[in-house]
Structure formats: C-alpha cells, structure tokens
Design a protein around this motif. Structure first.
Motif, PDB file in Angstrom:
ATOM      1  N   SER A   8      10.570 -18.943 -30.687  1.00 32.78           N
ATOM      2  CA  SER A   8      11.673 -18.266 -31.333  1.00 32.78           C
ATOM      3  C   SER A   8      12.460 -17.388 -30.378  1.00 32.78           C
ATOM      4  CB  SER A   8      11.276 -17.450 -32.533  1.00 32.78           C
ATOM      5  OG  SER A   8      10.008 -17.179 -32.702  1.00 32.78           O
ATOM      6  N   SER A   9      11.857 -16.923 -29.296  1.00 35.89           N
ATOM      7  CA  SER A   9      12.629 -16.116 -28.362  1.00 35.89           C
ATOM      8  C   SER A   9      13.537 -16.995 -27.503  1.00 35.89           C
ATOM      9  CB  SER A   9      11.705 -15.274 -27.481  1.00 35.89           C
ATOM     10  OG  SER A   9      10.946 -16.113 -26.642  1.00 35.89           O
ATOM     11  N   ASN A  10      13.277 -18.294 -27.470  1.00 37.67           N
ATOM     12  CA  ASN A  10      14.082 -19.232 -26.687  1.00 37.67           C
ATOM     13  C   ASN A  10      14.919 -20.165 -27.548  1.00 37.67           C
ATOM     14  OD1 ASN A  10      13.119 -18.395 -24.134  1.00 37.67           O
ATOM     15  ND2 ASN A  10      11.228 -19.493 -24.509  1.00 37.67           N
ATOM     16  N   ASP A  11      14.904 -19.974 -28.845  1.00 37.14           N
ATOM     17  CA  ASP A  11      15.499 -20.927 -29.776  1.00 37.14           C
ATOM     18  C   ASP A  11      16.047 -20.171 -30.981  1.00 37.14           C
ATOM     19  OD1 ASP A  11      16.076 -23.485 -30.664  1.00 37.14           O
ATOM     20  OD2 ASP A  11      13.991 -24.056 -30.993  1.00 37.14           O
ATOM     21  N   CYS A  12      17.282 -20.420 -31.375  1.00 39.63           N
ATOM     22  CA  CYS A  12      17.811 -19.817 -32.603  1.00 39.63           C
ATOM     23  C   CYS A  12      18.884 -20.733 -33.196  1.00 39.63           C
ATOM     24  CB  CYS A  12      18.353 -18.416 -32.364  1.00 39.63           C
ATOM     25  SG  CYS A  12      19.864 -18.354 -31.421  1.00 39.63           S
ATOM     26  N   VAL A  13      19.165 -20.512 -34.473  1.00 38.83           N
ATOM     27  CA  VAL A  13      20.130 -21.339 -35.183  1.00 38.83           C
ATOM     28  C   VAL A  13      21.155 -20.438 -35.852  1.00 38.83           C
ATOM     29  CG1 VAL A  13      20.443 -23.019 -37.038  1.00 38.83           C
ATOM     30  CG2 VAL A  13      18.417 -23.155 -35.589  1.00 38.83           C
ATOM     31  N   GLY A  14      22.435 -20.777 -35.698  1.00 38.87           N
ATOM     32  CA  GLY A  14      23.519 -20.093 -36.382  1.00 38.87           C
ATOM     33  C   GLY A  14      24.097 -21.023 -37.431  1.00 38.87           C
ATOM     34  N   LEU A  15      24.324 -20.506 -38.637  1.00 39.80           N
ATOM     35  CA  LEU A  15      24.783 -21.331 -39.755  1.00 39.80           C
ATOM     36  C   LEU A  15      26.027 -20.760 -40.408  1.00 39.80           C
ATOM     37  CD1 LEU A  15      21.334 -21.736 -41.513  1.00 39.80           C
ATOM     38  CD2 LEU A  15      22.438 -23.408 -40.024  1.00 39.80           C
ATOM     39  N   GLN A  16      26.883 -21.627 -40.879  1.00 38.32           N
ATOM     40  CA  GLN A  16      28.034 -21.243 -41.706  1.00 38.32           C
ATOM     41  C   GLN A  16      27.853 -21.945 -43.041  1.00 38.32           C
ATOM     42  OE1 GLN A  16      30.899 -19.382 -40.931  1.00 38.32           O
ATOM     43  NE2 GLN A  16      31.945 -19.775 -42.821  1.00 38.32           N
ATOM     44  N   PHE A  17      27.651 -21.160 -44.110  1.00 35.17           N
ATOM     45  CA  PHE A  17      27.481 -21.710 -45.453  1.00 35.17           C
ATOM     46  C   PHE A  17      28.833 -21.759 -46.148  1.00 35.17           C
ATOM     47  CE2 PHE A  17      23.158 -20.552 -44.549  1.00 35.17           C
ATOM     48  CZ  PHE A  17      22.398 -21.464 -45.260  1.00 35.17           C
ATOM     49  N   GLY A  18      29.482 -22.913 -46.135  1.00 26.72           N
ATOM     50  CA  GLY A  18      30.736 -23.083 -46.849  1.00 26.72           C
ATOM     51  C   GLY A  18      30.466 -23.372 -48.317  1.00 26.72           C
ATOM     52  N   THR A  19      31.501 -23.614 -49.077  1.00 27.84           N
ATOM     53  CA  THR A  19      31.323 -23.884 -50.505  1.00 27.84           C
ATOM     54  C   THR A  19      30.718 -25.260 -50.756  1.00 27.84           C
ATOM     55  OG1 THR A  19      33.613 -24.607 -50.616  1.00 27.84           O
ATOM     56  CG2 THR A  19      33.143 -22.341 -51.301  1.00 27.84           C
ATOM     57  N   GLN A  21      29.631 -27.402 -47.815  1.00 29.34           N
ATOM     58  CA  GLN A  21      28.919 -27.912 -46.650  1.00 29.34           C
ATOM     59  C   GLN A  21      28.300 -26.772 -45.850  1.00 29.34           C
ATOM     60  OE1 GLN A  21      31.776 -30.103 -44.325  1.00 29.34           O
ATOM     61  NE2 GLN A  21      31.938 -28.479 -42.821  1.00 29.34           N
ATOM     62  N   VAL A  22      27.307 -27.135 -45.037  1.00 26.41           N
ATOM     63  CA  VAL A  22      26.651 -26.188 -44.138  1.00 26.41           C
ATOM     64  C   VAL A  22      26.844 -26.718 -42.726  1.00 26.41           C
ATOM     65  CG1 VAL A  22      24.486 -25.052 -43.497  1.00 26.41           C
ATOM     66  CG2 VAL A  22      24.912 -25.638 -45.885  1.00 26.41           C
ATOM     67  N   THR A  23      27.332 -25.864 -41.853  1.00 27.56           N
ATOM     68  CA  THR A  23      27.551 -26.220 -40.458  1.00 27.56           C
ATOM     69  C   THR A  23      26.637 -25.356 -39.609  1.00 27.56           C
ATOM     70  OG1 THR A  23      29.851 -26.732 -40.956  1.00 27.56           O
ATOM     71  CG2 THR A  23      29.297 -26.395 -38.638  1.00 27.56           C
ATOM     72  N   GLY A  24      26.044 -25.949 -38.584  1.00 28.23           N
ATOM     73  CA  GLY A  24      25.106 -25.179 -37.778  1.00 28.23           C
ATOM     74  C   GLY A  24      25.182 -25.487 -36.302  1.00 28.23           C
ATOM     75  N   CYS A  25      24.677 -24.540 -35.524  1.00 30.27           N
ATOM     76  CA  CYS A  25      24.566 -24.670 -34.078  1.00 30.27           C
ATOM     77  C   CYS A  25      23.190 -24.152 -33.681  1.00 30.27           C
ATOM     78  CB  CYS A  25      25.653 -23.861 -33.380  1.00 30.27           C
ATOM     79  SG  CYS A  25      25.474 -23.836 -31.577  1.00 30.27           S
ATOM     80  N   ARG A  26      22.469 -24.938 -32.931  1.00 34.11           N
ATOM     81  CA  ARG A  26      21.165 -24.528 -32.417  1.00 34.11           C
ATOM     82  C   ARG A  26      21.300 -24.275 -30.926  1.00 34.11           C
ATOM     83  NH1 ARG A  26      15.836 -28.308 -31.946  1.00 34.11           N
ATOM     84  NH2 ARG A  26      14.446 -26.726 -31.055  1.00 34.11           N
ATOM     85  N   ALA A  27      20.874 -23.101 -30.498  1.00 36.12           N
ATOM     86  CA  ALA A  27      20.904 -22.743 -29.077  1.00 36.12           C
ATOM     87  C   ALA A  27      19.465 -22.667 -28.577  1.00 36.12           C
ATOM     88  CB  ALA A  27      21.603 -21.412 -28.871  1.00 36.12           C
ATOM     89  N   ASP A  46      25.720 -30.728 -55.168  1.00 39.47           N
ATOM     90  CA  ASP A  46      25.470 -29.911 -56.368  1.00 39.47           C
ATOM     91  C   ASP A  46      25.054 -28.481 -56.027  1.00 39.47           C
ATOM     92  OD1 ASP A  46      26.062 -32.078 -58.026  1.00 39.47           O
ATOM     93  OD2 ASP A  46      23.982 -32.809 -57.926  1.00 39.47           O
ATOM     94  N   GLY A  47      25.594 -27.914 -54.957  1.00 40.46           N
ATOM     95  CA  GLY A  47      25.299 -26.530 -54.579  1.00 40.46           C
ATOM     96  C   GLY A  47      23.889 -26.317 -54.081  1.00 40.46           C
ATOM     97  N   ASP A  48      23.183 -27.389 -53.673  1.00 42.66           N
ATOM     98  CA  ASP A  48      21.804 -27.286 -53.200  1.00 42.66           C
ATOM     99  C   ASP A  48      21.779 -26.825 -51.742  1.00 42.66           C
ATOM    100  OD1 ASP A  48      19.079 -27.481 -52.778  1.00 42.66           O
ATOM    101  OD2 ASP A  48      19.074 -29.673 -52.675  1.00 42.66           O
ATOM    102  N   ALA A  49      21.829 -25.514 -51.536  1.00 40.05           N
ATOM    103  CA  ALA A  49      21.840 -24.960 -50.179  1.00 40.05           C
ATOM    104  C   ALA A  49      20.536 -25.238 -49.453  1.00 40.05           C
ATOM    105  CB  ALA A  49      22.110 -23.456 -50.229  1.00 40.05           C
ATOM    106  N   SER A  50      19.414 -25.183 -50.153  1.00 43.27           N
ATOM    107  CA  SER A  50      18.112 -25.409 -49.530  1.00 43.27           C
ATOM    108  C   SER A  50      17.980 -26.834 -49.016  1.00 43.27           C
ATOM    109  CB  SER A  50      16.990 -25.099 -50.526  1.00 43.27           C
ATOM    110  OG  SER A  50      15.735 -25.273 -49.907  1.00 43.27           O
ATOM    111  N   GLY A  51      18.366 -27.807 -49.829  1.00 42.85           N
ATOM    112  CA  GLY A  51      18.309 -29.203 -49.411  1.00 42.85           C
ATOM    113  C   GLY A  51      19.240 -29.492 -48.247  1.00 42.85           C
ATOM    114  N   ALA A  52      20.452 -28.930 -48.308  1.00 43.66           N
ATOM    115  CA  ALA A  52      21.418 -29.113 -47.219  1.00 43.66           C
ATOM    116  C   ALA A  52      20.907 -28.473 -45.939  1.00 43.66           C
ATOM    117  CB  ALA A  52      22.771 -28.531 -47.613  1.00 43.66           C
TER     118      ALA A  52
END
Length: 160
Positions: A8-19, A21-27, A46-52
C-alpha cells in the motif's frame, strides 16, 4: 511492516464516481523509483457503485489486497461557498454556516455531509463551506468498504 503495508505504500488508486460511471487511475511505484500509471473506466449499472468498483479494480489489476483509495465526487453534485464570518460566529456549527450561506430554511441539511475550513486572510475571518448529499457519500464509502479497501479521502473534483 507486513507485505500489505509495503504494497500500500507503493500502490494507490484514485477514483472519480460519476453518476453513471466510475473512472480510476492506479499509481504503482516501481522498484527503480519510477511510477507506473494505469487507467480504466467502467459503467455503473443501476447505480451499483460496489459492482462497478469491483470491475474497475479488476481491470486495473488491483487484486484483493487492501489499497488506499482516494475518491472524488463531481463538483456539479456539491455545494461550495466562501463567506466572511463575524468573530463571534467562528464557533458556529457547519450546519449553521451552511444554512446562513444558502439563505433558505427549506433546504434539508440533515441530508448533506458538510465540511468547513476557517482561515484569516488579511485579518478577516472567512469560512469555506463544502457540502454533498450524504446518501452519495455513504454509497461511495460502502462501495469501497465492500471491496475490502481503505477510503483515505473523498473530495469534490472537476469532471468532463
């Protein structure tokens, strides 16, 4: 320090939760000191943020090990205000400051998550207020928790 801590100190994920879709970047920091970036975007059904989120993390190759997650909500879903405050109002609750800023008693503040910062430019007390729907904030927190990761931050962010 465990392997999970090192990862986790070498890896992280940034997310944008749109209405819808979910967009992400892993560094990921490489062993030579560079940083490798991976990008992905998935539609939310169907608004399933967890599944997305699960689908997105799989496409980013994040696996099941806990990672720090930095998330964002589009600014169009948030309320922002900066306003001067009287010196006696510095102890006012965030809800009181938001209600005064909106100048409306009809707004359902119990359905808003509110954050306030105080500062003093040029010796004038100022409050910066940000608010977002609590239901949206909780849905993001739950989606991250259901996927076994750690939500580090949730902030408003511009989207296209």
């Amino acid at each position: 320090m465990t392997n999970v801590d090192v990862r986790s100190s070498n890896d992280c994920v940034g997310l944008q939760f749109g209405t819808d879709q979910v967009t992400g970047c892993r560094a990921t920091k490489t062993m030579f000191g560079g940083v490798k970036y991976q990008y992905a975007s998935v539609s939310m059904t169907d608004g399933d943020a967890s599944g997305a989120l699960s689908e997105l993390l799989t496409s980013l190759g994040a696996g099941k090990a806990p990672l720090p997650i930095l998330a964002a909500i589009p600014t169009e879903e948030c309320y922002f205000a900066t306003r001067p405050i009287a010196s006696g109002a510095a102890n006012a609750s965030p809800r009181v400051l938001l209600r005064e800023s909106l100048r409306s008693s009809a707004t359902r503040l119990d359905q808003m998550t509110i954050d306030v910062i105080y500062w003093q430019p040029d010796r004038r007390n100022v409050a910066g207020i940000a608010a977002a729907p609590t239901q949206r904030v909780e849905a993001i927190r739950e989606a991250v928790a259901e996927n076994g990761h750690s939500l580090q931050r949730l902030e408003p962010a511009a989207s296209s």
